[in-house]
Structures are given as structure tokens and as C-alpha cells.
Design a protein around this motif. Sequence first.
Motif, PDB file in Angstrom:
ATOM      1  N   LEU A  84      74.738  38.846  39.498  1.00 20.56           N
ATOM      2  CA  LEU A  84      74.657  40.265  39.168  1.00 20.56           C
ATOM      3  C   LEU A  84      75.634  41.110  39.979  1.00 20.56           C
ATOM      4  CD1 LEU A  84      70.777  40.683  38.918  1.00 20.56           C
ATOM      5  CD2 LEU A  84      72.408  40.598  37.016  1.00 20.56           C
TER       6      LEU A  84
ATOM      7  N   LEU B  19      72.290  47.898  34.776  1.00 15.96           N
ATOM      8  CA  LEU B  19      71.811  46.551  34.480  1.00 15.96           C
ATOM      9  C   LEU B  19      70.332  46.593  34.121  1.00 15.96           C
ATOM     10  CD1 LEU B  19      73.436  44.688  37.513  1.00 15.96           C
ATOM     11  CD2 LEU B  19      74.241  44.641  35.142  1.00 15.96           C
TER      12      LEU B  19
ATOM     13  N   LEU C 121      67.179  43.756  33.490  1.00 21.31           N
ATOM     14  CA  LEU C 121      66.807  42.346  33.623  1.00 21.31           C
ATOM     15  C   LEU C 121      65.578  42.058  32.774  1.00 21.31           C
ATOM     16  CD1 LEU C 121      67.195  41.846  37.494  1.00 21.31           C
ATOM     17  CD2 LEU C 121      68.939  41.775  35.692  1.00 21.31           C
TER      18      LEU C 121
ATOM     19  N   LEU D  90      67.181  43.917  44.876  1.00 19.47           N
ATOM     20  CA  LEU D  90      67.970  44.523  43.819  1.00 19.47           C
ATOM     21  C   LEU D  90      68.597  45.843  44.254  1.00 19.47           C
ATOM     22  CD1 LEU D  90      65.717  43.906  40.680  1.00 19.47           C
ATOM     23  CD2 LEU D  90      67.770  42.649  41.363  1.00 19.47           C
TER      24      LEU D  90
ATOM     25  N   VAL E 134      70.363  48.298  38.841  1.00 16.40           N
ATOM     26  CA  VAL E 134      69.280  47.752  38.017  1.00 16.40           C
ATOM     27  C   VAL E 134      68.249  48.853  37.805  1.00 16.40           C
ATOM     28  CG1 VAL E 134      67.469  46.011  37.793  1.00 16.40           C
ATOM     29  CG2 VAL E 134      69.647  45.413  38.868  1.00 16.40           C
TER      30      VAL E 134
END
Length: 272
Positions: A137, A145, A147, A164, A172
Amino acid sequence: MLRRLLPIPVVAVLWSVLGPAQVSPVPVLAVHGARYADGLAVEVVGDPATAATVVVLVPGVDTTAANFDRGLGGVQRRAPAWQARQLADRAAARRPAGAAPVAVVAWLGYHPPRGIRLAAVREDAAATGAAALLRFLRDVPAPRLVLVGHSYGSTVIGRAAARLDAGLGGRVTDVVALGSPGMGVDRAADLHTTARVWAGTAAGDWTRRLPGLRVLGAGHGTHPGDPAFGALPLPVDGVTGHDGYFVPGTGSLDALAAIANGDLDAAARHGH
């Protein structure tokens, strides 16, 4: 051929994280992917270098490079490559006019447990997978992003969650658990991420029958679909069994497409 189809930074990511590729020629603008001799695989739908959002799908138990395209037992809806295409197509169909495109990556950068055995109820593979996922990532060139972890893939994401924010600079924004046996914690707050956490488990999904606890390193904690976990509910209307979350026409696929496009109100509305 892969170098002609994907931007150089993306090629570098796939090479450095997953190793030398075994790639079949594919047409320009088609789905691009790579399969690896050590059992790892990746499928890229769209252009991660220009996409506003990249959605990364993390598959679960029994997924291998050998069944990555055809699905476990030859069942297409179980194939991560097929799932990525369904989500990319639906996100494109729902994309607001003028909005930047979404790319979807099905990522098998770890070795999931084989079968529902001791390895599947422990988190050793998830910890290894989480470290590999974070490395991947960090080099994905997108400002946002999302997930999505299916089954044990959600456990992998759960193990990565606490790293993260610091490791990815807050890129994210959303984490989704589908048919999850658990993310290694008892509450969404225990993931220690600022990303929104979504969860959905179909009524007929066998993971509902698993005990939502951890004892002596076995088990994965509270089911993310349990209201006590505190995740945002992802609609699952129309989903059949454990592997139907990416089937066209389901509430889950529509909600995932809405999340990919940043339309969070629409994601919450589906199925209601």
C-alpha cells in the motif's frame, strides 16, 4: 507487455512486492494482472496511477494463484480476479459525472491458510499478510485507498489496521469486512484507525456460526457484523452464502461501489 499496459511506478510496485511475474499478454485497456510461481497473484482493473481511489481486495482461506481466476472449486464468484472486475464495473457505472475514476486491485500478496484448520483460527498468516499488505500500500500511487477483506482477508486487514494512519498518511479512508470470522479485536475502536470500518455478513454465511472470541491465540474476536463490534453496517441484501458479496444485483456490490466513489450516504442506504 505489462510494462506497456501499466505505468512504470505500478510495475515497480508489483515487481518489488510480489517478485518476478509470469504474465500472459493482454489487450490494451483490458484487465491487467500477474501470477507468480510462488503462489502469489495480483489483478489490476483500471489505472492506479491516475485513479482518485484505489480499492484493494484481500481474499481469504484457500485462495491461491491457481484458483485466483477461476475460483475455488471452479466457482467463478469465488475468484478474486472476477470479484475485482465486478466491483470496478459497478463503480464505473455509478461514478458521478466528472468524477475521477476508481481502480480496483485484487491482491494475493500472502499465503492464506489452507482449509478450516488450526492455521485458519490463528493469526500467524494474517500477521505476515498484514506486513506484506502495508508494504504494498505504501507504494500504491493514489490519494485515497479503500481496503476490502473477504473472510480471512478481513483478519489480515485487522492486523494491519493500527499501522494504516501513520504508515500511509491517512490515505486509507474506509475498511470493509465481508463474511468476516473476526478482525482480531472485540471492537472497531480497538483497530486504532481513523478509517471508517464497515462490515456485512449474509444471513446464510457460515461464518455466523463461528464463536466470536479469542482463547489462547485461537479465534479472531467479535464478529465485525455483530452490532456490539461498532462497525457501520454494510447492506447484504441478495447475497447468498459466503462467496456472493460481489455478485451483480446484490446490495453489497452496490454499497462497495458507492464507498469506492465516496458516496457514503448511498452506501448506507442500499438494502434499506
